[in-house]
Write a protein that holds these residues in place. Structure first.
Motif, PDB file in Angstrom:
ATOM      1  N   CYS A  91     104.069  35.985 120.175  1.00 22.32           N
ATOM      2  CA  CYS A  91     104.925  37.139 119.910  1.00 22.32           C
ATOM      3  C   CYS A  91     105.919  36.753 118.820  1.00 22.32           C
ATOM      4  CB  CYS A  91     105.651  37.564 121.183  1.00 22.32           C
ATOM      5  SG  CYS A  91     106.668  39.054 120.992  1.00 22.32           S
ATOM      6  N   TYR A  92     106.056  37.585 117.804  1.00 21.23           N
ATOM      7  CA  TYR A  92     107.010  37.305 116.732  1.00 21.23           C
ATOM      8  C   TYR A  92     107.622  38.611 116.252  1.00 21.23           C
ATOM      9  CZ  TYR A  92     103.468  38.953 113.397  1.00 21.23           C
ATOM     10  OH  TYR A  92     102.559  39.730 112.709  1.00 21.23           O
ATOM     11  N   TYR A  93     108.711  38.475 115.504  1.00 22.91           N
ATOM     12  CA  TYR A  93     109.384  39.667 114.992  1.00 22.91           C
ATOM     13  C   TYR A  93     108.983  39.879 113.539  1.00 22.91           C
ATOM     14  CZ  TYR A  93     113.017  43.113 114.034  1.00 22.91           C
ATOM     15  OH  TYR A  93     113.688  44.265 113.702  1.00 22.91           O
ATOM     16  N   ASP A  94     108.440  41.058 113.255  1.00 18.72           N
ATOM     17  CA  ASP A  94     108.075  41.447 111.898  1.00 18.72           C
ATOM     18  C   ASP A  94     109.286  42.150 111.293  1.00 18.72           C
ATOM     19  OD1 ASP A  94     107.133  42.970 109.635  1.00 18.72           O
ATOM     20  OD2 ASP A  94     105.088  42.653 110.371  1.00 18.72           O
ATOM     21  N   CYS A  95     110.026  41.419 110.439  1.00 24.02           N
ATOM     22  CA  CYS A  95     111.243  41.988 109.841  1.00 24.02           C
ATOM     23  C   CYS A  95     110.921  43.141 108.900  1.00 24.02           C
ATOM     24  CB  CYS A  95     112.008  40.910 109.080  1.00 24.02           C
ATOM     25  SG  CYS A  95     112.712  39.637 110.125  1.00 24.02           S
ATOM     26  N   THR A  96     109.751  43.106 108.281  1.00 28.73           N
ATOM     27  CA  THR A  96     109.363  44.166 107.348  1.00 28.73           C
ATOM     28  C   THR A  96     109.186  45.491 108.087  1.00 28.73           C
ATOM     29  OG1 THR A  96     108.213  42.500 106.009  1.00 28.73           O
ATOM     30  CG2 THR A  96     107.721  44.828 105.555  1.00 28.73           C
ATOM     31  N   MET A  97     108.515  45.450 109.218  1.00 25.57           N
ATOM     32  CA  MET A  97     108.254  46.654 110.003  1.00 25.57           C
ATOM     33  C   MET A  97     109.301  46.887 111.088  1.00 25.57           C
ATOM     34  SD  MET A  97     105.657  47.727 108.436  1.00 25.57           S
ATOM     35  CE  MET A  97     105.265  49.128 109.492  1.00 25.57           C
ATOM     36  N   GLU A  98     110.185  45.895 111.276  1.00 32.38           N
ATOM     37  CA  GLU A  98     111.232  45.960 112.308  1.00 32.38           C
ATOM     38  C   GLU A  98     110.643  46.223 113.695  1.00 32.38           C
ATOM     39  OE1 GLU A  98     114.138  48.817 110.979  1.00 32.38           O
ATOM     40  OE2 GLU A  98     115.154  47.313 109.774  1.00 32.38           O
ATOM     41  N   GLU A  99     109.687  45.365 114.063  1.00 26.82           N
ATOM     42  CA  GLU A  99     109.057  45.508 115.374  1.00 26.82           C
ATOM     43  C   GLU A  99     108.496  44.167 115.824  1.00 26.82           C
ATOM     44  OE1 GLU A  99     105.998  48.400 114.652  1.00 26.82           O
ATOM     45  OE2 GLU A  99     104.579  46.923 113.874  1.00 26.82           O
ATOM     46  N   ASP A 146     101.662  39.854 104.107  1.00 26.38           N
ATOM     47  CA  ASP A 146     102.794  39.538 103.230  1.00 26.38           C
ATOM     48  C   ASP A 146     104.128  40.001 103.812  1.00 26.38           C
ATOM     49  OD1 ASP A 146     102.534  42.245 102.994  1.00 26.38           O
ATOM     50  OD2 ASP A 146     102.473  42.290 100.793  1.00 26.38           O
ATOM     51  N   HIS A 147     104.204  40.245 105.112  1.00 21.61           N
ATOM     52  CA  HIS A 147     105.452  40.647 105.748  1.00 21.61           C
ATOM     53  C   HIS A 147     106.351  39.443 105.998  1.00 21.61           C
ATOM     54  CE1 HIS A 147     103.595  44.591 107.557  1.00 21.61           C
ATOM     55  NE2 HIS A 147     103.466  44.496 106.249  1.00 21.61           N
ATOM     56  N   ASN A 148     107.612  39.734 106.310  1.00 19.32           N
ATOM     57  CA  ASN A 148     108.520  38.685 106.745  1.00 19.32           C
ATOM     58  C   ASN A 148     108.328  38.496 108.248  1.00 19.32           C
ATOM     59  OD1 ASN A 148     111.314  37.928 108.078  1.00 19.32           O
ATOM     60  ND2 ASN A 148     111.364  37.149 105.996  1.00 19.32           N
ATOM     61  N   LYS A 149     107.911  37.293 108.636  1.00 19.24           N
ATOM     62  CA  LYS A 149     107.576  37.008 110.036  1.00 19.24           C
ATOM     63  C   LYS A 149     108.452  35.860 110.533  1.00 19.24           C
ATOM     64  CE  LYS A 149     103.527  36.131 108.400  1.00 19.24           C
ATOM     65  NZ  LYS A 149     103.652  36.697 107.032  1.00 19.24           N
ATOM     66  N   ASN A 150     109.121  36.066 111.681  1.00 21.81           N
ATOM     67  CA  ASN A 150     109.923  34.955 112.195  1.00 21.81           C
ATOM     68  C   ASN A 150     110.027  34.995 113.717  1.00 21.81           C
ATOM     69  OD1 ASN A 150     112.114  36.574 113.067  1.00 21.81           O
ATOM     70  ND2 ASN A 150     113.094  36.461 111.059  1.00 21.81           N
ATOM     71  N   SER A 151     110.687  33.965 114.244  1.00 23.46           N
ATOM     72  CA  SER A 151     110.982  33.872 115.682  1.00 23.46           C
ATOM     73  C   SER A 151     109.721  33.920 116.531  1.00 23.46           C
ATOM     74  CB  SER A 151     111.941  34.990 116.104  1.00 23.46           C
ATOM     75  OG  SER A 151     113.113  34.977 115.341  1.00 23.46           O
ATOM     76  N   MET A 152     108.829  32.977 116.312  1.00 27.23           N
ATOM     77  CA  MET A 152     107.579  32.951 117.051  1.00 27.23           C
ATOM     78  C   MET A 152     107.768  32.387 118.465  1.00 27.23           C
ATOM     79  SD  MET A 152     107.406  32.320 113.677  1.00 27.23           S
ATOM     80  CE  MET A 152     107.361  30.540 113.544  1.00 27.23           C
ATOM     81  N   CYS A 153     107.038  32.946 119.406  1.00 26.99           N
ATOM     82  CA  CYS A 153     106.989  32.438 120.777  1.00 26.99           C
ATOM     83  C   CYS A 153     105.540  32.399 121.221  1.00 26.99           C
ATOM     84  CB  CYS A 153     107.811  33.325 121.707  1.00 26.99           C
ATOM     85  SG  CYS A 153     107.630  32.901 123.461  1.00 26.99           S
TER      86      CYS A 153
END
Length: 375
Positions: free
Chosen positions: A213-221, A194-201
């Motif tokens: 590889c993607y950026y988990d905005c919830t965990m900031e990683e 249920d995290h915010n996930k964006n910018s997939m590669c």
């Protein structure tokens, strides 16, 4: 007889002097031809004219005037290059005065180029991505071609969100297509997350497996998933310790490279195996560009990898440059996104090469831009 000899000596003397003079004039002429600054400038001008320099900006979206998150790929059916991007509307009415509302309610649009990237034509939005009724949000496209199919991964939000942040839970949706136009839903990725996930590669490893590889905005990683078939994905490991998003992974000059948008330029990491990454000093494309609409920081890039170079496509907010109130006035805070002229964005392109073992690029340096036919 003596007078004749004197006359002959004088004649020979005159001829000798004339020959020397002619030789000197010829030498001066040759020297001028070779080293003439005007001639050098003409040659330089001719070389510059032969270079296929891309226009700046490369592309403006006629619908909404705010294209972001470009991905460029060869369409094997149409025999042309396609640019998929998130189609925002800079004039979107703010929901409950939330500044980031214009980032939502977006579709995925297509622009195409049939002249090797020189010009781009808006074609409309992709079909078949709706998974439920209503006006929903599709963003952060990632598209690859493998084994006869195009695979598309999108970030998805239900409806039109009115928020000041990007922290709401999002879903990653997987589609496939044979023509880049008509897409068929396949599955959700990490559906129980249920995290915010964006910018997939998505990229292929040396062993044939796939990573996302993607950026988990919830965990900031940055996080990395692994797959054998592009359909089923499992969590593998954390990515490089670098904040912010839009990772890109490509191979150039004997290394794998990862670029990450820091909002001030791109952080760069180098690897031989896509697992152990070494960070490059400084940032890529952090300089202020003098090109039209390219003075602000580059964001959320996509790359096209050729034999000995890489083209990076990114977007800028042209009005957010040093000296303009929207960039410097701290009183605006997040309200910067609430001003329509500061929401405007364009697509630019720049060249990346490897220099002395590290990535190199300069947005101010002219370069030859040509996207070859791939079939």
């Amino acid at each position: 007889m003596k007078n004749k000899l004197q006359t002959l000596d004088k004649t020979n003397s005159w001829l000798s002097k004339q020959q020397i003079a002619n030789f000197c004039l010829m030498a001066i002429f040759c020297f001028s031809f070779v080293f003439n600054p005007v001639s050098a400038q003409s040659k330089k001008k001719e070389t510059k004219e032969e270079m296929r320099i891309p226009k700046a900006p490369l592309y403006k979206c006629p619908i909404g005037d705010a294209p972001v998150n470009p991905r460029v790929i060869w369409n094997r059916k149409e025999k042309s290059w396609f640019m998929l991007y998130q189609q925002r509307d800079k004039n979107s009415v703010l929901q409950n005065d939330h500044a980031l509302s214009f980032c939502f309610g977006s579709d995925i649009a297509i622009a195409s180029s049939s002249d090797n990237g020189k010009t781009w034509l808006y074609r409309g939005i992709i079909e078949g991505v709706a998974i439920e009724p209503g006006h929903n949000t599709y963003g952060m496209p990632e598209v690859i071609y493998h084994d006869g199919l195009y695979h598309l991964y999108l970030e998805y939000f239900q409806g039109f969100i009115a928020k000041d942040t990007f922290g709401d839970p999002s879903r990653i949706i997987h589609y496939t297509s044979k023509d880049l136009w008509n897409w068929e839903f396949q599955n959700f990725i990490m559906e129980d997350d249920d995290h915010n996930k964006n910018s997939m590669c998505v990229y292929q490893l040396p062993n044939g497996k796939w990573n996302m590889c993607y950026y988990d905005c919830t965990m900031e990683e940055l996080r990395i998933l692994e797959s054998d078939d592009l359909y089923t994905w499992e969590y593998s490991r954390k990515g490089p310790d670098q904040k912010y998003n839009s990772p890109n992974v490509f191979k150039l000059g004997g290394y794998y490279w990862m670029t990450i948008d820091t909002y001030k330029g791109f952080a760069v990491f180098r690897s031989k195996d896509c697992e152990n990454w070494t960070k490059q000093d400084g940032l890529l494309f952090d300089e202020v560009s003098a090109r039209m609409d390219d003075g602000s920081s580059p964001h959320h890039s996509g790359v096209v990898q050729l034999e000995n170079k890489v083209y990076m496509f990114y977007y800028t907010h042209p009005e957010r440059v040093p000296g303009l109130s929207g960039e410097l006035d701290k009183r605006l805070g997040d309200r910067i996104h609430g001003l329509p002229h500061l929401r405007r964005s364009v697509i630019q392109v720049a060249e990346i090469t490897v220099k002395e073992g590290w990535l190199s690029g300069d947005r101010n340096k002219p370069f030859d831009f040509f996207l070859p036919n791939m079939d």
